[in-house]
Design a protein around this motif. Structure first.
Motif, PDB file in Angstrom:
ATOM      1  N   ASP A  10      15.486  55.875  44.568  1.00 19.44           N
ATOM      2  CA  ASP A  10      14.386  55.618  45.503  1.00 19.44           C
ATOM      3  C   ASP A  10      14.618  54.378  46.358  1.00 19.44           C
ATOM      4  N   ASP A  36      13.720  60.900  45.352  1.00 19.63           N
ATOM      5  CA  ASP A  36      12.949  61.119  44.124  1.00 19.63           C
ATOM      6  C   ASP A  36      13.407  62.423  43.478  1.00 19.63           C
ATOM      7  N   MET A  58      11.617  56.807  39.281  1.00 23.14           N
ATOM      8  CA  MET A  58      11.365  57.111  40.679  1.00 23.14           C
ATOM      9  C   MET A  58       9.965  57.708  40.833  1.00 23.14           C
TER      10      MET A  58
END
Length: 223
Positions: A10, A36, A58
């Motif tokens: 991320d 993600d 994430m």
């Protein structure tokens, strides 16, 4: 054929750094990025990478669940997952290994270790020192069986020697160390490990070590 890699993290700056390192290698091609777990699933389906370099923490979907779906029975391709983590003793790493990851690497690992890890995992091996596997499992022993439960029937498919080998794998011994311990050749050990993986439906020795603990065959902290 170049190893096709998908970067999942991320933090865009980290992805850029990983891309620069990997694209400097002639045998590695970064085919995509995701921020993600949900994006990772879409990218795996669309790009069919060989290796997914997966962050654990994430938004939307974490790396553990993404790993479970990428490597599970309904998988869309042959992708293997190499987990990235900030700490080597992270409970999420245990979950990622259970979910099907082929190993893990620290985010601050040197560039050459990252490259080597990609190659090892792409080749079908586990990128995780067995001793680290054991440290992780021992540390998070509260997640594992107490040892009072009966051993699973699947263990009955193994020969006595294969059970010995499985225990030694779970203790963190390398093939060479197991060979010395059992007074057999390293080739023989590799054959036994292969039989164990096939009979138990496991993908690598990391999964074998996890299985030995989860089944109760090996108790946390045992020698």
């Amino acid at each position: 054929m170049a190893i096709r890699v998908l970067l999942v993290d991320d933090q865009p700056l980290l992805r850029t750094g990983f891309r620069m390192i990997l694209e400097a290698e002639q045998d590695i091609a970064v085919v995509g990025e995701a921020g993600d777990g949900l994006q990772a699933l879409d990218q795996v389906r669309a790009l069919q990478p060989d290796v997914v370099l997966m962050d654990i923490r994430m938004p939307r979907m974490d790396g553990v669940e993404a790993t479970r779906q990428i490597t599970g029975p309904d998988r869309d391709g042959p992708a293997k997952v190499l987990v990235l983590t900030t700490f080597d003793l992270d409970e999420y790493v245990v979950e990622a290994l259970r979910a099907g990851a082929s190993g893990f690497l620290l985010k601050d690992a040197p560039a050459h270790e990252l490259v080597q890890a990609i190659r090892v995992v792409a080749g079908g091996e586990a990128m995780l020192a067995p001793s680290i596997t054991r440290r992780l499992l021992d540390k998070y022993a509260t997640h594992l069986p107490s040892g009072e439960e009966p051993l699973p029937d699947t263990l009955n498919t193994l020969t006595e020697r294969e059970v010995e080998v499985l225990k030694l794998v779970a203790r963190g011994l390398s093939n060479a160390e197991i060979a010395a311990d059992l007074f057999v050749s390293e080739t023989t050990v590799k054959t036994h490990v292969g039989h164990v993986l096939t009979k138990l439906g496991l993908r690598d020795r990391v999964q074998a070590a996890v299985y030995a603990y989860e089944s109760g065959l090996v108790r946390p902290g045992s020698q």
